[in-house]
Scaffold this motif. Structure first.
Motif, PDB file in Angstrom:
ATOM      1  N   ARG A   1     -30.482  38.279 -11.868  1.00  0.00           N
ATOM      2  CA  ARG A   1     -31.405  38.297 -10.732  1.00  0.00           C
ATOM      3  C   ARG A   1     -30.811  38.972  -9.497  1.00  0.00           C
ATOM      4  O   ARG A   1     -31.537  39.311  -8.585  1.00  0.00           O
ATOM      5  CB  ARG A   1     -31.870  36.888 -10.381  1.00  0.00           C
TER       6      ARG A   1
ATOM      7  N   LYS B   1     -21.362  27.356 -12.246  1.00  0.00           N
ATOM      8  CA  LYS B   1     -22.746  26.905 -12.390  1.00  0.00           C
ATOM      9  C   LYS B   1     -23.234  26.353 -11.053  1.00  0.00           C
ATOM     10  O   LYS B   1     -22.644  25.405 -10.521  1.00  0.00           O
ATOM     11  CB  LYS B   1     -22.812  25.832 -13.479  1.00  0.00           C
TER      12      LYS B   1
ATOM     13  N   ASN C   1     -30.700  26.251 -12.890  1.00  0.00           N
ATOM     14  CA  ASN C   1     -31.346  27.569 -12.943  1.00  0.00           C
ATOM     15  C   ASN C   1     -30.398  28.744 -12.750  1.00  0.00           C
ATOM     16  O   ASN C   1     -30.728  29.866 -13.119  1.00  0.00           O
ATOM     17  CB  ASN C   1     -32.440  27.666 -11.875  1.00  0.00           C
ATOM     18  N   TYR C   2     -29.257  28.491 -12.088  1.00  0.00           N
ATOM     19  CA  TYR C   2     -28.399  29.624 -11.735  1.00  0.00           C
ATOM     20  C   TYR C   2     -26.929  29.400 -12.050  1.00  0.00           C
ATOM     21  O   TYR C   2     -26.386  28.323 -11.808  1.00  0.00           O
ATOM     22  CB  TYR C   2     -28.523  29.942 -10.235  1.00  0.00           C
ATOM     23  N   THR C   3     -26.305  30.465 -12.526  1.00  0.00           N
ATOM     24  CA  THR C   3     -24.848  30.499 -12.667  1.00  0.00           C
ATOM     25  C   THR C   3     -24.378  31.806 -12.050  1.00  0.00           C
ATOM     26  O   THR C   3     -25.018  32.846 -12.231  1.00  0.00           O
ATOM     27  CB  THR C   3     -24.435  30.450 -14.145  1.00  0.00           C
TER      28      THR C   3
ATOM     29  N   ASP D   1     -29.501  29.866  -1.429  1.00  0.00           N
ATOM     30  CA  ASP D   1     -30.207  29.626  -2.694  1.00  0.00           C
ATOM     31  C   ASP D   1     -31.687  29.338  -2.500  1.00  0.00           C
ATOM     32  O   ASP D   1     -32.481  29.578  -3.389  1.00  0.00           O
ATOM     33  CB  ASP D   1     -29.561  28.454  -3.444  1.00  0.00           C
TER      34      ASP D   1
ATOM     35  N   TYR E   1     -29.956  33.966 -13.974  1.00  0.00           N
ATOM     36  CA  TYR E   1     -31.038  32.984 -14.042  1.00  0.00           C
ATOM     37  C   TYR E   1     -30.993  32.344 -15.425  1.00  0.00           C
ATOM     38  O   TYR E   1     -31.176  33.029 -16.437  1.00  0.00           O
ATOM     39  CB  TYR E   1     -32.358  33.721 -13.814  1.00  0.00           C
ATOM     40  N   THR E   2     -30.724  31.046 -15.460  1.00  0.00           N
ATOM     41  CA  THR E   2     -30.459  30.385 -16.742  1.00  0.00           C
ATOM     42  C   THR E   2     -31.500  29.329 -17.090  1.00  0.00           C
ATOM     43  O   THR E   2     -31.207  28.406 -17.851  1.00  0.00           O
ATOM     44  CB  THR E   2     -29.059  29.718 -16.700  1.00  0.00           C
TER      45      THR E   2
ATOM     46  N   TRP F   1     -34.178  31.936  -3.367  1.00  0.00           N
ATOM     47  CA  TRP F   1     -34.507  32.106  -4.775  1.00  0.00           C
ATOM     48  C   TRP F   1     -35.344  30.945  -5.286  1.00  0.00           C
ATOM     49  O   TRP F   1     -36.240  31.138  -6.096  1.00  0.00           O
ATOM     50  CB  TRP F   1     -33.225  32.214  -5.614  1.00  0.00           C
TER      51      TRP F   1
ATOM     52  N   ARG G   1     -25.728  37.052 -10.208  1.00  0.00           N
ATOM     53  CA  ARG G   1     -26.529  35.824 -10.162  1.00  0.00           C
ATOM     54  C   ARG G   1     -27.376  35.804 -11.433  1.00  0.00           C
ATOM     55  O   ARG G   1     -28.267  36.631 -11.612  1.00  0.00           O
ATOM     56  CB  ARG G   1     -27.424  35.804  -8.929  1.00  0.00           C
TER      57      ARG G   1
END
Lengths: 261, 197
Positions: free
Chosen positions: B157, B119, B123-125, A252, B147-148, A255, B145
């Motif tokens: 993403r 989740k 930022n990501y789920t 992660d 971007y939330t 990113w 992926r």
């Protein structure tokens, strides 16, 4: 004499592997396939081109012809080849401490070889022996903490790493029961041809299953060699981690870094 | 008069509530809806060119192309000028849309089922799905992926197919090109220009 030569070669390769990873960190723990060094990139690229030519002349046409065969024939061939590969998976399950999987895979092999007619039918699956991921000696070395070392492209065989190539030698040093009864020992029942034919068929079966994906990847890559290298290393990383959980195999922080833009 | 005041008051309240109302979209619902749109675009009633145009439109609306572009460029983005960044953004968008749409245009009527979501952080789920197998190809596991950061406008993403990240593959591909040209970003630009021709 042959065994001494092979053992020396493996020792040399593993020694090279250690020096390639002298930072003392386990590459797997970094969870980034990009960490693997391409120490012989020029030679690798040349071999990759050679393999592409070979693929275009032999493997792709044969794989396309193979795809014309009726679906049940292809499925049966795939099953029989998978069944043979279990003979390498079982010792690796044991070496990785996965005794339950070793038991289930042994059960699968016995049932499929007998009731399933040399593995053509996956009877074991139907009676409750689930199919697990294949394991090999390269993966076992990875699980034991041996780093991948440099990336290699082998003639005909394709992408590998120093560790995975060294692992493959274990097959011909007694680690593959199928090799032992065909090539290594004269059992009267099987010949060398049976082993090499099964290996070639595995290659064709794999190529046939992935014809569209390869074509698509080649057409849409701006550096096909680098794409294949990345995909191979990601795949090995995931197989060694023995995990289907995405969150364990993706980094992660890669990113998170762009959030600072 | 009282009625008029009441109506004006009601109108103001309704508008106020309406303006401030936010609609967060669940990542799995977003993926399923995107997949449904893509499936419709890949219907055989369209020509290949029409499919590609529709897919490009969908990607423009649902994928964080700039974000993926920055990720793909990796550390190199820190060493290039603003002008080069602008040029890269423009080239990457065209490259991405062409590459993305021509990869998908080969499929006809793909059936994708969203299975679960996880989740990772604010930022990501990760949304997991399955591309249903056919006689020609086996079942394929696809993770998305999402971007939330802005829950009202989630964006894709990365696609992770059977554990293999397309964004990471692309990043390593770009890095390889730059490295083999002694760190010259212009070599990448030339290759991208050639690809999008």
């Amino acid at each position: 004499m042959k065994k001494i030569l092979i053992t020396s070669l493996i020792s040399l390769m593993l020694a090279t592997n250690v020096s390639a990873d002298t930072d003392g960190e386990n590459n797997l723990s970094k969870k980034n396939s990009g960490e693997v060094k391409d120490c012989f990139e020029n030679v690798n690229r040349a071999t990759f081109k050679f393999n592409q030519v070979l693929d275009g002349v032999i493997f792709e046409p044969v794989a396309k012809a193979y795809r014309i065969l009726p679906s049940p024939v292809r499925a049966g061939t795939g099953n029989a080849l998978d069944n043979l590969s279990t003979l390498v998976t079982i010792p690796n399950n044991i070496l990785q401490g996965e005794f339950k999987k070793a038991g289930v895979n042994t059960g699968r092999f016995i049932v499929n070889t007998t009731v399933g007619v040399v593995g053509i039918f996956d009877v074991a699956e139907k009676i409750g022996f689930p199919e697990y991921e294949k394991e090999d000696y390269g993966q076992t070395l990875g699980v034991m903490g041996v780093g991948p070392g440099c990336y290699l492209v082998l003639p005909v065989l394709g992408p590998s790493t120093v560790r995975d190539t060294a692992g493959s030698f274990a097959n011909i040093l007694g680690g593959d029961a199928w090799y032992n009864v065909t090539v290594a020992n004269d059992t009267q029942h099987f010949s060398d041809f049976d082993y090499y034919a099964s290996r070639a068929s595995s290659g064709i079966d794999f190529r046939a299953k992935n014809i569209d994906s390869f074509e698509n990847l080649e057409k849409n890559s701006i550096d096909f060699y680098a794409s294949v290298r990345s995909l191979y290393l990601q795949d090995r990383q995931q197989k060694i981690a023995n995990s289907n959980a995405i969150t364990e195999t993706q980094n992660d922080s890669d990113w998170e870094e762009i959030e600072a833009q | 008069m009282r009625l008029k005041k009441f109506l004006i008051f009601t109108f103001v309240i309704i508008n106020f509530v309406g303006i401030n109302q936010s609609y967060s979209i669940e990542p799995d619902v977003f993926v399923q809806s995107t997949v449904n749109r893509a499936s419709e675009a890949l219907n055989n009633k369209y020509s290949k060119e029409e499919k590609i145009e529709k897919l490009k439109q969908i990607a423009s609306e649902t994928v964080d192309i700039n974000g993926i572009g920055y990720y793909t460029l990796g550390a190199y983005r820190k060493n290039i000028s603003d002008n080069e960044i602008n040029q890269y953004e423009m080239l990457f968008e065209q490259y991405f849309l062409k590459s993305f749409s021509s990869r998908l245009a080969e499929y006809s009527n793909p059936e994708i089922e969203v299975v679960s979501k996880e989740k990772l952080n604010e930022n990501y789920t990760m949304v997991s799905s399955i591309l249903v197998g056919t006689e020609q190809r086996p079942e394929v596991k696809i993770d998305w992926r999402i971007y939330t950061k802005n829950p009202e406008n989630p964006l894709i993403r990365d696609l992770i197919i059977e554990g293999l990240s397309l964004a990471r593959t692309q990043k390593e591909e770009f890095s390889s090109i730059i490295q083999s040209n002694d760190g010259d970003i212009n070599a990448l630009f030339s290759i991208l220009k050639e690809f999008i021709k």
